[in-house]
Design a protein around this motif. Structure first.
Motif, short mmCIF file in Angstrom:
data_model
loop_
_atom_site.label_atom_id
_atom_site.label_comp_id
_atom_site.label_asym_id
_atom_site.label_seq_id
_atom_site.Cartn_x
_atom_site.Cartn_y
_atom_site.Cartn_z
N THR A 172 -3.06 9.76 12.48
CA THR A 172 -3.23 9.95 14.09
C THR A 172 -2.68 11.17 14.29
O THR A 172 -2.97 12.05 15.32
CB THR A 172 -2.51 8.85 14.56
N ALA A 173 -1.44 11.75 13.78
CA ALA A 173 -1.03 13.10 14.03
C ALA A 173 -0.22 13.49 12.86
O ALA A 173 0.28 12.79 12.02
CB ALA A 173 -0.10 12.93 15.46
N PHE A 174 -0.22 14.93 12.79
CA PHE A 174 0.59 15.81 11.59
C PHE A 174 1.03 17.15 12.14
O PHE A 174 0.34 17.63 13.02
CB PHE A 174 -0.34 15.77 10.46
N ALA A 175 2.07 17.23 11.72
CA ALA A 175 2.69 18.75 11.80
C ALA A 175 3.58 19.19 10.68
O ALA A 175 4.13 18.27 9.99
CB ALA A 175 3.35 18.82 13.10
N ALA A 223 4.38 13.40 2.89
CA ALA A 223 4.71 12.65 4.41
C ALA A 223 3.47 11.78 4.77
O ALA A 223 3.63 10.47 5.53
CB ALA A 223 4.62 13.89 5.54
N VAL A 224 2.16 12.12 4.35
CA VAL A 224 1.17 11.14 4.93
C VAL A 224 1.11 9.88 3.89
O VAL A 224 1.11 8.71 4.40
CB VAL A 224 -0.27 11.87 4.53
N LYS A 225 1.58 9.89 2.81
CA LYS A 225 1.74 8.99 1.96
C LYS A 225 2.89 7.88 2.32
O LYS A 225 2.71 6.86 2.32
CB LYS A 225 1.91 9.30 0.40
N LYS A 226 4.03 8.71 2.72
CA LYS A 226 5.17 7.75 3.29
C LYS A 226 4.71 7.08 4.50
O LYS A 226 4.96 5.89 4.47
CB LYS A 226 6.22 8.80 3.58
N ALA A 227 4.07 7.67 5.40
CA ALA A 227 3.60 7.06 6.57
C ALA A 227 2.65 5.75 6.25
O ALA A 227 2.93 4.58 6.75
CB ALA A 227 2.84 7.80 7.42
N ARG A 228 1.80 5.86 5.18
CA ARG A 228 0.71 5.07 4.91
C ARG A 228 1.52 3.77 4.25
O ARG A 228 1.05 2.74 4.47
CB ARG A 228 -0.29 5.56 4.07
N THR A 229 2.42 4.29 3.42
CA THR A 229 2.97 3.00 2.31
C THR A 229 3.92 2.08 3.33
O THR A 229 4.15 1.05 3.33
CB THR A 229 4.00 3.88 1.53
N ALA A 230 4.72 2.93 4.43
CA ALA A 230 5.47 1.95 5.46
C ALA A 230 4.55 1.15 6.32
O ALA A 230 5.04 0.20 6.41
CB ALA A 230 6.01 3.13 6.48
N ARG A 231 3.33 1.49 6.43
CA ARG A 231 2.52 0.56 7.28
C ARG A 231 1.83 -0.23 6.20
O ARG A 231 1.64 -1.43 6.60
CB ARG A 231 1.35 1.25 7.90
N PHE A 232 1.64 0.15 5.09
CA PHE A 232 0.94 -0.96 3.93
C PHE A 232 1.68 -2.01 3.76
O PHE A 232 1.26 -3.32 3.69
CB PHE A 232 0.62 -0.13 2.83
N PHE A 233 3.10 -2.03 3.79
CA PHE A 233 3.95 -3.10 3.47
C PHE A 233 4.77 -3.48 4.60
O PHE A 233 5.87 -4.15 4.60
CB PHE A 233 4.78 -2.78 2.29
N MET A 253 10.41 20.43 7.99
CA MET A 253 9.63 19.00 7.55
C MET A 253 8.13 18.87 7.76
O MET A 253 7.49 19.83 8.65
CB MET A 253 10.31 18.04 8.47
N ASN A 254 7.73 18.15 7.09
CA ASN A 254 6.25 17.73 7.43
C ASN A 254 6.37 16.41 8.09
O ASN A 254 7.15 15.73 7.42
CB ASN A 254 5.53 17.68 6.32
#
Lengths: 133, 133, 133, 133
Positions: free
Chosen positions: B38-41, B54-64, B26-27
């Motif tokens: 903030t963190a990534f692996a 993975a980055v866009k999913k995290a951003r999308t979850a916070r965006f909305f 996983m990413n």
């Protein structure tokens, strides 16, 4: 062989410890031989604008297999690589990005650090690089 | 208060362990309340194309402030948010992104996971989310 | 003649009041006849991802001089404008964007609202539009 | 705590009044601690090209928690941060962007102003910053 996540996380941790020792707040990024992100950490309170710079430093170091500061010497006005920063979606060519080699001298990735002076950024990046065995 | 690096790394580690348990690569990305990384692996051998997802999913979850899959149900053809993915430099609206709350129910960041089926991505993201105390 | 800042701010305020009346948290954007940003306000706690959507709705409404939802009916799979959202750096084609006319029926700008259901977004956008005399 | 819309609009209004006093036409942008847009106003007749510059100045000031002009001194040819402007989707490093602090010295956002000389831009940004209590 590319850098493993275990190696990348060891580099993140060593860089973080060096930053704490110097009382600095850093963004730390590791990329693989394909210049793709492998690990990243933003220390609490580190500059937001340095997230992208840390990643771009790591990528730039691998793109040209040299420390980012070396490239910056040739990208100045009148230099042979003037404004090379316009390529690859944006390069960062001041110190803080360093390629990482394995025991055979093969490049397996790169580290980029941003959050303080370029001297400090480079020092912390070196600490991260040295943690990769 | 935003997610700390310590919390973010705990989430990364818990997600990684869950992925190993399920034999997945996983990413894993964590963002703060401002949707900044903030963190990534990236686990060894994980899909390269899943780094950005993975980055866009995290951003999308916070965006909305909702799981990414919830948004995806409304963005289908004929749905009320059809093609919302074209905003914000690209959203990802299938499962694998989840907001993270503190003990008071305040959103302190979000996690995004990509590298397998969306069901697995969501399961691994949940494991990461649950590691944040 | 384009929308003035005074008119744009009146629209922002009217939209904000309507949102408060409906207990909603909205992002509100106004653009001029050139589709360039004239005024913007994010209500406290409004979705971060709706900043860009509010702006894109206002721009989309002016780009095609019609409510954004009208465009969305033609951009569905099989529709005559399928995936028009890929143009202009990203369009938003669900409701919440409306052109604004002066007393002579001349279009002087547009408003975009995002932060709730598309029905609420449209209602709040209309309140903003109606405040422009 | 991030800047509220009420504080951001007070900053916009104070900046606008200062600009009127100096007979200038300005674009004024406010961002929150995550560098996300909170409020914006373009005075009638202000340069179109300054919309993006005002936003980028506000973002740059928050990205590095310093006035934009400070950064510009280090990004000159031969400077330690030469061409840092290529990061973060484009920075603006001449004066006109200033971080905004609350009573405890905590940064709660930033203001960016563009539309005249950089001296005037900075003066108007300062007037906006001072309006935030």
């Amino acid at each position: 062989m590319g850098i493993t996540l275990e190696q990348a996380q060891a580099a993140v941790n060593a860089a973080k410890e060096k930053a704490q020792e110097l009382d600095l707040k850093m963004n730390i990024a590791l990329v693989d031989p394909g210049a793709n992100l492998t690990a990243f950490a933003r220390m609490d309170g580190a500059w937001l604008g340095s997230i992208d710079i840390a990643v771009k430093k790591a990528r730039t170091a691998r793109f040209f297999d040299m420390p980012t500061g070396d490239l910056g010497q040739a990208s100045q006005p009148g230099g042979s690589l003037y404004n090379i920063e316009h390529s690859n979606g944006g390069l960062i060519t001041f110190p803080g990005g360093i390629p990482i080699k394995d025991g055979n001298g093969e490049i397996i990735g790169a580290i980029g650090v941003s959050g303080s002076t370029v001297e400090n950024d480079h020092t912390v990046a070196e600490a991260g690089m040295n943690a990769v065995k």
